[in-house]
Design a protein around this motif. Structure first.
Motif, PDB file in Angstrom:
ATOM      1  N   SER A 177      26.496  56.390  40.760  1.00  0.00           N
ATOM      2  CA  SER A 177      26.574  56.217  39.236  1.00  0.00           C
ATOM      3  C   SER A 177      27.022  55.198  39.315  1.00  0.00           C
ATOM      4  N   GLY A 178      27.582  54.057  40.058  1.00  0.00           N
ATOM      5  CA  GLY A 178      28.593  52.779  40.024  1.00  0.00           C
ATOM      6  C   GLY A 178      29.890  52.705  40.215  1.00  0.00           C
ATOM      7  N   LYS A 179      30.733  53.673  40.714  1.00  0.00           N
ATOM      8  CA  LYS A 179      32.036  53.984  40.583  1.00  0.00           C
ATOM      9  C   LYS A 179      32.059  52.791  41.260  1.00  0.00           C
ATOM     10  N   THR A 180      31.945  52.685  42.850  1.00  0.00           N
ATOM     11  CA  THR A 180      32.970  51.525  43.796  1.00  0.00           C
ATOM     12  C   THR A 180      31.699  50.467  43.026  1.00  0.00           C
ATOM     13  N   PHE A 181      31.239  49.779  42.712  1.00  0.00           N
ATOM     14  CA  PHE A 181      30.144  48.360  42.328  1.00  0.00           C
ATOM     15  C   PHE A 181      31.517  48.489  41.248  1.00  0.00           C
ATOM     16  N   THR A 182      31.791  49.654  40.219  1.00  0.00           N
ATOM     17  CA  THR A 182      32.675  48.744  39.249  1.00  0.00           C
ATOM     18  C   THR A 182      34.305  48.778  40.205  1.00  0.00           C
ATOM     19  N   MET A 183      34.977  50.049  40.177  1.00  0.00           N
ATOM     20  CA  MET A 183      35.757  49.350  40.985  1.00  0.00           C
ATOM     21  C   MET A 183      36.585  48.096  42.185  1.00  0.00           C
ATOM     22  N   MET A 184      35.392  48.310  43.022  1.00  0.00           N
ATOM     23  CA  MET A 184      34.831  47.525  44.516  1.00  0.00           C
ATOM     24  C   MET A 184      34.317  46.037  43.666  1.00  0.00           C
TER      25      MET A 184
END
Length: 423
Positions: A177-184
């Motif tokens: 869902s894009g968690k790592t994209f948002t954080m990293m």
């Protein structure tokens, strides 16, 4: 009669005119002498004035330096005003007390979108068979939102750690869902983690005339209910010790950082050791919760006061129905541990929302390590990341419900961690 003789023609000079002309010539000569004397006197005065003016010209040149000093004073006043605005924002956040919840929807042009965005705080999720649901958050970021826009709304909360507050930011959502994209995010378009560090270093630099700061960072993952230090080659397992609202992790390695490059090195070191496995949902699905912890200690050069703040950035593992991921064997064990810890986090939010006397932090390692950030004197922000794909309707509704419930949690007044020091 005798003829008259012709008279001789010619000008007759009047003697009186000659005398007047002579007198005028003498007066003109005297006037010329007086003008000459006046010019010589005035030139002398002018020379004297120029000699007197020379120091004034030199003083004018020196005044440029005074102007620069005035400019620096104005800059100092501006910095003071900027600091005052930050303090006012912190007071506002203290009064609000609630967990701030942002929703970010992943961009996916290949999928059939099941969402609408009537405002920047509301999101509508609809499905042909399962109906329509409406959710409200502090801010909704549509699929077209950029990393810069997302960080801009998060920045004031994050930078509060420099002022001596405990700050926590979590990213929650199903796998992919894009968690790592948002954080990293990728190196070319970094997410909150790197942008937060850049902003913190900038704030520290802006205050260097009155404050000094020491920043230390640690990186752990929570995998199958064990805490592992990612900054060691052997990835050693650590134990938690809790005392009241404080949590200690004996043996945890902390790296001092001076710039963003130091942060990138630490993250690269931790990334090499992180447990990553393939699932049907996402070939690089993270099978653990990643927790980056930054401790900031500030020393006031004027008052001697010492502030201690922390920033916890948590990229939670993906929440999935096991039947959908078709996990088995070790992947099944991992999925069960992830779902258990996320359920424990939901239970903590439920207890906080209903002001229960007992909050079940001890139900998982994740909630134990997050206790200082959720225990009543911190500032917290939750990112719920959602997929727009109609295929993921059930998981999306579950994610948004989780975030909606968390938004009702009241943490109480955040407290600054400042102690007196010697001047």
């Amino acid at each position: 009669m005798p003829a008259q003789q012709p008279q001789k023609s010619g000008e007759v000079v009047n003697p009186d005119d000659v005398l007047d002309l002579n007198a005028n010539a003498k007066e003109l000569r005297k006037a010329h002498t007086r003008v000459k004397m006046d010019v010589e006197r005035y030139m002398g005065d002018l020379k004297h004035m120029l000699e007197k003016l020379a120091p004034a010209i030199k003083q004018l040149k020196n005044s440029n330096k005074g102007t620069q000093d005035e400019i620096e004073e104005v800059r100092a006043l501006y910095r003071k005003e900027a600091l005052q605005r930050k303090l006012l924002y912190n007071q506002l956040q203290e009064l609000r007390g609630n967990i701030r919840v942002f929703c970010r929807v992943r961009k996916d042009d290949r999928a059939e979108c099941c969402m609408k965005f009537p405002s920047d705080q509301d999101i509508v999720v609809q499905h042909a068979q399962q109906g329509k649901k409406i959710f409200s958050f502090d801010k909704v970021f549509e699929p077209t939102s950029t990393q810069e826009q997302v960080f801009e709304d998060t920045k004031p909360i994050i930078t509060s750690c420099v002022d001596g507050y405990n700050v926590c930011l979590l990213a929650y959502g199903q796998t992919g869902s894009g968690k790592t994209f948002t954080m990293m995010g990728p190196e070319s378009n970094p997410g909150i983690n790197i942008r937060a560090m850049k902003e913190l270093f900038q704030v520290c630099s802006d205050r260097k005339e009155t404050q000094t700061y020491d920043l230390k960072v640690s990186l752990v993952e929570i995998y199958n209910e064990t805490i592992q230090d990612l900054l060691t080659n052997d990835v050693k397992t650590l134990e938690l010790r809790t005392a009241g609202n404080k949590v200690q992790i004996p043996g945890l390695i902390e790296y001092p950082i001076k710039n963003v490059d130091d942060v990138k090195k630490v993250m690269a070191m931790g990334d090499k050791n992180r447990s990553v496995a393939s699932t049907k949902m996402n070939s690089t699905s993270s099978r653990s919760h990643l927790v980056l912890m930054l401790n900031v200690e500030g020393h006031d050069k004027v008052t001697g006061a010492i502030s201690r703040g922390s920033l916890v950035l948590c990229d939670l593992a993906g929440s999935e129905r096991i039947s959908k991921t078709e996990a088995e064997g070790q992947r099944l064990v991992e999925a069960a541990a992830i779902n258990k810890s996320l359920s424990a986090l939901g239970q903590v939010f439920t207890a906080l929302r209903s002001s229960q006397l007992h909050v079940p932090y001890r139900n998982s390692k994740l909630t134990q390590i997050l206790q200082p950030s959720l225990g009543g004197d911190a500032k917290a922000c939750l990112f719920v990341n959602a997929s727009p794909d109609a295929y993921n309707f059930s998981e999306t509704v579950s994610t948004l419900t989780f975030g909606s419930n968390a938004r009702q949690v009241t943490l109480g007044q955040a407290k600054q961690n400042i102690s007196k020091g010697n001047k």
